[in-house]
Motif scaffolding. Structure first.
Motif, PDB file in Angstrom:
ATOM      1  N   ALA A 113      -3.031  10.616  14.452  1.00 19.79           N
ATOM      2  CA  ALA A 113      -3.013   9.286  13.835  1.00 19.79           C
ATOM      3  C   ALA A 113      -2.031   8.335  14.507  1.00 19.79           C
ATOM      4  CB  ALA A 113      -2.663   9.418  12.358  1.00 19.79           C
ATOM      5  N   ALA A 114      -1.155   8.846  15.368  1.00 22.37           N
ATOM      6  CA  ALA A 114      -0.147   8.023  16.063  1.00 22.37           C
ATOM      7  C   ALA A 114       0.594   7.138  15.063  1.00 22.37           C
ATOM      8  CB  ALA A 114      -0.788   7.218  17.174  1.00 22.37           C
ATOM      9  N   THR A 115       0.582   5.823  15.242  1.00 17.39           N
ATOM     10  CA  THR A 115       1.362   4.949  14.379  1.00 17.39           C
ATOM     11  C   THR A 115       0.580   4.440  13.170  1.00 17.39           C
ATOM     12  OG1 THR A 115       0.908   3.292  16.086  1.00 17.39           O
ATOM     13  CG2 THR A 115       3.109   4.211  16.014  1.00 17.39           C
ATOM     14  N   GLY A 116      -0.579   5.027  12.919  1.00 20.12           N
ATOM     15  CA  GLY A 116      -1.229   4.830  11.621  1.00 20.12           C
ATOM     16  C   GLY A 116      -2.283   3.735  11.508  1.00 20.12           C
ATOM     17  N   ARG A 151       4.503   5.806   8.635  1.00 14.86           N
ATOM     18  CA  ARG A 151       4.938   5.744   7.228  1.00 14.86           C
ATOM     19  C   ARG A 151       5.507   4.372   6.900  1.00 14.86           C
ATOM     20  NH1 ARG A 151       7.763  10.903   7.577  1.00 14.86           N
ATOM     21  NH2 ARG A 151       6.193  12.438   7.021  1.00 14.86           N
ATOM     22  N   ARG A 152       6.359   3.874   7.807  1.00 12.61           N
ATOM     23  CA  ARG A 152       6.942   2.548   7.555  1.00 12.61           C
ATOM     24  C   ARG A 152       5.849   1.489   7.552  1.00 12.61           C
ATOM     25  NH1 ARG A 152      10.988   3.984  11.131  1.00 12.61           N
ATOM     26  NH2 ARG A 152      10.187   2.599  12.741  1.00 12.61           N
ATOM     27  N   ASP A 185       8.363 -11.226  12.140  1.00 11.70           N
ATOM     28  CA  ASP A 185       7.242 -10.986  13.057  1.00 11.70           C
ATOM     29  C   ASP A 185       6.551  -9.657  12.758  1.00 11.70           C
ATOM     30  OD1 ASP A 185       9.459  -9.635  13.746  1.00 11.70           O
ATOM     31  OD2 ASP A 185       9.536 -10.342  15.827  1.00 11.70           O
ATOM     32  N   GLY A 186       6.759  -9.136  11.521  1.00 10.22           N
ATOM     33  CA  GLY A 186       6.123  -7.870  11.168  1.00 10.22           C
ATOM     34  C   GLY A 186       5.130  -8.028  10.023  1.00 10.22           C
ATOM     35  N   ALA A 187       4.020  -7.309  10.109  1.00  7.14           N
ATOM     36  CA  ALA A 187       3.034  -7.314   9.033  1.00  7.14           C
ATOM     37  C   ALA A 187       3.033  -5.939   8.374  1.00  7.14           C
ATOM     38  CB  ALA A 187       1.641  -7.635   9.587  1.00  7.14           C
ATOM     39  N   THR A 188       3.245  -5.905   7.048  1.00  5.10           N
ATOM     40  CA  THR A 188       3.288  -4.623   6.325  1.00  5.10           C
ATOM     41  C   THR A 188       2.122  -4.550   5.355  1.00  5.10           C
ATOM     42  OG1 THR A 188       5.471  -5.527   5.852  1.00  5.10           O
ATOM     43  CG2 THR A 188       5.196  -3.155   5.585  1.00  5.10           C
ATOM     44  N   PRO A 189       1.499  -3.362   5.238  1.00  7.51           N
ATOM     45  CA  PRO A 189       0.410  -3.223   4.278  1.00  7.51           C
ATOM     46  C   PRO A 189       0.932  -3.459   2.861  1.00  7.51           C
ATOM     47  CG  PRO A 189       0.591  -1.284   5.698  1.00  7.51           C
ATOM     48  CD  PRO A 189       1.777  -2.120   5.968  1.00  7.51           C
ATOM     49  N   ARG A 190       0.171  -4.151   2.035  1.00  4.99           N
ATOM     50  CA  ARG A 190       0.569  -4.349   0.637  1.00  4.99           C
ATOM     51  C   ARG A 190       0.629  -3.007  -0.059  1.00  4.99           C
ATOM     52  NH1 ARG A 190       1.051  -9.438  -0.730  1.00  4.99           N
ATOM     53  NH2 ARG A 190       0.096 -10.993   0.636  1.00  4.99           N
ATOM     54  N   HIS A 191       1.434  -2.963  -1.128  1.00  2.24           N
ATOM     55  CA  HIS A 191       1.805  -1.679  -1.710  1.00  2.24           C
ATOM     56  C   HIS A 191       0.609  -0.779  -2.032  1.00  2.24           C
ATOM     57  CE1 HIS A 191       4.197   1.332  -3.585  1.00  2.24           C
ATOM     58  NE2 HIS A 191       3.433   1.273  -4.674  1.00  2.24           N
ATOM     59  N   GLY A 192      -0.394  -1.343  -2.657  1.00  3.23           N
ATOM     60  CA  GLY A 192      -1.526  -0.546  -3.113  1.00  3.23           C
ATOM     61  C   GLY A 192      -2.169   0.264  -1.994  1.00  3.23           C
ATOM     62  N   LEU A 193      -2.117  -0.272  -0.782  1.00  6.56           N
ATOM     63  CA  LEU A 193      -2.790   0.350   0.343  1.00  6.56           C
ATOM     64  C   LEU A 193      -2.136   1.671   0.751  1.00  6.56           C
ATOM     65  CD1 LEU A 193      -5.241  -0.703   1.813  1.00  6.56           C
ATOM     66  CD2 LEU A 193      -3.760  -1.716   3.517  1.00  6.56           C
ATOM     67  N   LYS A 194      -0.842   1.779   0.511  1.00  6.55           N
ATOM     68  CA  LYS A 194      -0.137   2.995   0.926  1.00  6.55           C
ATOM     69  C   LYS A 194      -0.270   4.114  -0.103  1.00  6.55           C
ATOM     70  CE  LYS A 194       3.580   1.345   3.934  1.00  6.55           C
ATOM     71  NZ  LYS A 194       5.027   1.227   4.071  1.00  6.55           N
ATOM     72  N   ARG A 195      -0.729   3.754  -1.294  1.00  7.60           N
ATOM     73  CA  ARG A 195      -0.681   4.673  -2.426  1.00  7.60           C
ATOM     74  C   ARG A 195      -1.341   6.017  -2.137  1.00  7.60           C
ATOM     75  NH1 ARG A 195      -2.388   1.188  -6.564  1.00  7.60           N
ATOM     76  NH2 ARG A 195      -4.459   1.849  -5.961  1.00  7.60           N
ATOM     77  N   ASN A 196      -2.511   5.994  -1.554  1.00 11.57           N
ATOM     78  CA  ASN A 196      -3.261   7.245  -1.369  1.00 11.57           C
ATOM     79  C   ASN A 196      -3.206   7.782   0.056  1.00 11.57           C
ATOM     80  OD1 ASN A 196      -3.878   6.947  -4.023  1.00 11.57           O
ATOM     81  ND2 ASN A 196      -5.913   6.083  -3.651  1.00 11.57           N
TER      82      ASN A 196
END
Lengths: 278, 198
Positions: A113-116, A151-152, A185-196
């Motif tokens: 999966a490398a960096t996801g 993970r981050r 300059d960073g884009a992070t997935p919204r919380h719900g997306l990481k849940r599962n």
């Protein structure tokens, strides 16, 4: 023998000895990898460390564990993007997703999966199809640094435009920016997306099966393996797939001929999507 | 393992037209394998195989990972992948682009030279940039044969010029002559009869 061919011969021997040293000292087993790309990466490391030969690199990694960590980073394959090969994700949406609704719980394994990016892309696709709540996505990679980054989940905001275009070509139903928070300059997935989603370190070359999956994706990972190691990993995937589960490979990877007939049926030949028979 | 002779042809700008001429001249009895590395964009619907197949009497297809190298076939480096030659088969990688290119001519030519030595003929055709120069030089150093398209004959002369700066080739030829030369020699490898180091 001409001098260049002689030098190449010696270097080939040095490479085999280095792989043996990496395995015996650190348990890092790259002996089953295809040699050509491996050799190029190791040469880059020799150059970056300002060393004269692979033998000198061997001496260095044996005595300095930090040098071994740097070598592992050199050997990590990390080419990935959101919705890479959009036509694959489109085919996944159309030909795999409809079969997943009948399962009460869906486990998906992204191997390498490398960096996801691929895992988050799938999470987005599955939530648009109304399946994400029932899914658990496992992203694994040999490299602990990459898994930590996955993970981050902080992605270069400058690339989001390109990803947005991929997302649309992949049949995206909204806007990719809906799924990310952009800060600086960073884009992070919204919380719900990481849940599962679960990221973990796993080495296809030595580790075994860790669950039973409805879908396994392993795209452009096994191209780095020699034929023997590829067979081992195919065996691992077969044992880790539920009956009627899906296996997705990279655009120019095929199943070994023997498996293609007896164990799998082809769902999409162009996009390399296969389904376990029974 | 009985590795076949291999001709590696590299091109970028103007390459499709040039390849149609060179591949079009190869007879159906051509007894070496041909690997074509053309810089091309990823994502656009891939028609290169169909275009080249129309003018070529040998079977033309994209390289698959671990595909054996067979004589009398034309293999295309797929968009987005480097092609590596490993003994008697091809491998693929998604390693970083080389000279901004993936597939890269240098990667294909260098790995071919390292795997097959004097059995390799490298051909650098029209194009921009300098990808291929280093690979062609390595083919020559390891006993293979180097052909460069005459720069004045090329749609873009950068690639052939860079190759000529890097290596003293066996031949500098116009497109039609390259086609004839390859066809007559059936792959043209081992032109040096074992190669002289230089």
């Amino acid at each position: 023998m001409n001098p260049a061919a002689h030098e190449l011969d010696v270097e080939g021997l040095e490479l085999e000895l280095l792989l043996e040293a990496m395995f015996r000292r650190y348990g890092a087993d790259f002996r089953g990898y295809a040699r050509s790309s491996l050799r190029r990466r190791i040469r880059n490391m020799v150059r970056d460390e300002r060393l004269g030969s692979i033998s000198a690199l061997q001496e260095k990694i044996l005595r300095e564990p930090e040098a071994m960590v740097r070598l592992l980073d050199h050997l990590s394959v990390c080419v990935t993007s959101m919705f890479r090969d959009p036509s694959f994700f489109l085919a996944f949406r159309q030909k795999v997703v409809p079969h997943l609704f009948s399962a009460p719980f869906v486990r998906i394994w992204c191997a390498g999966a490398a960096t996801g990016e691929e895992v988050y892309s799938l999470a987005i696709l599955l939530s648009e199809e109304g399946l994400f709540e029932r899914c658990r996505l496992y992203g694994t990679d040999i490299n602990a640094h990459l898994i930590e980054k996955a993970r981050r989940g902080v992605f270069d905001a400058a690339l989001m435009g390109e990803y947005e275009a991929n997302y649309r070509a992949a049949g995206g139903k909204g806007s990719l920016s809906d799924y990310f928070r952009v800060a600086y300059d960073g884009a992070t997935p919204r919380h719900g997306l990481k849940r599962n989603i679960l990221f973990a370190q796993h080495n296809l070359a030595i580790d075994g099966s860790f669950n039973e999956f409805n879908v396994i994706l392993c795209r452009n990972v096994m191209i780095y393996f020699g034929a023997e190691l590829q067979n081992r990993v195919h065996e691992l995937f077969f044992q880790s797939l539920r009956r009627k589960g899906f296996l997705c490979l990279g655009r120019r990877e095929s199943l070994p001929r023997a498996l293609a007939k007896t164990r799998y049926e082809t769902v999409d030949a162009e996009e390399r999507i296969y389904r376990r028979r029974s | 393992m009985n590795a076949p002779r291999l001709v590696v042809v590299g091109a970028s700008w103007g390459g499709v037209d040039a390849l149609q001429i060179v591949l079009g001249a190869l007879p159906a009895t051509f007894d070496a394998a041909v690997l074509v590395v053309l810089h091309r964009a990823q994502g656009v619907r891939d028609v290169l195989q169909h275009v080249l197949q129309r003018s070529c009497s040998l079977p033309v297809g994209d390289v698959e990972d671990k595909q054996p190298i067979l004589p009398g076939r034309v293999y295309l480096a797929p968009a987005g992948y480097h092609v590596h030659v490993e003994d008697a088969h091809f491998g693929l990688s998604v390693d970083d682009p080389v000279h901004h290119a993936r597939p890269s001519i240098d990667v294909a030519m260098s790995t071919a030279a390292e795997a097959l030595g004097p059995k390799v003929t490298g051909v650098v055709l029209t194009g921009a940039g300098r990808d291929g120069a280093e690979g062609l030089a390595l083919i020559k150093r390891l006993g293979g044969c180097a052909i460069v398209q005459e720069p004045s004959d090329a749609a873009r002369a950068d690639l052939p010029r860079a190759a000529l700066d890097a290596v003293q080739p066996d031949r500098v030829l116009a497109l039609e002559e390259i086609a004839t030369w390859l066809a007559e020699r059936g792959g043209g490898a081992e032109v040096n009869g074992g190669a002289s180091p230089d």
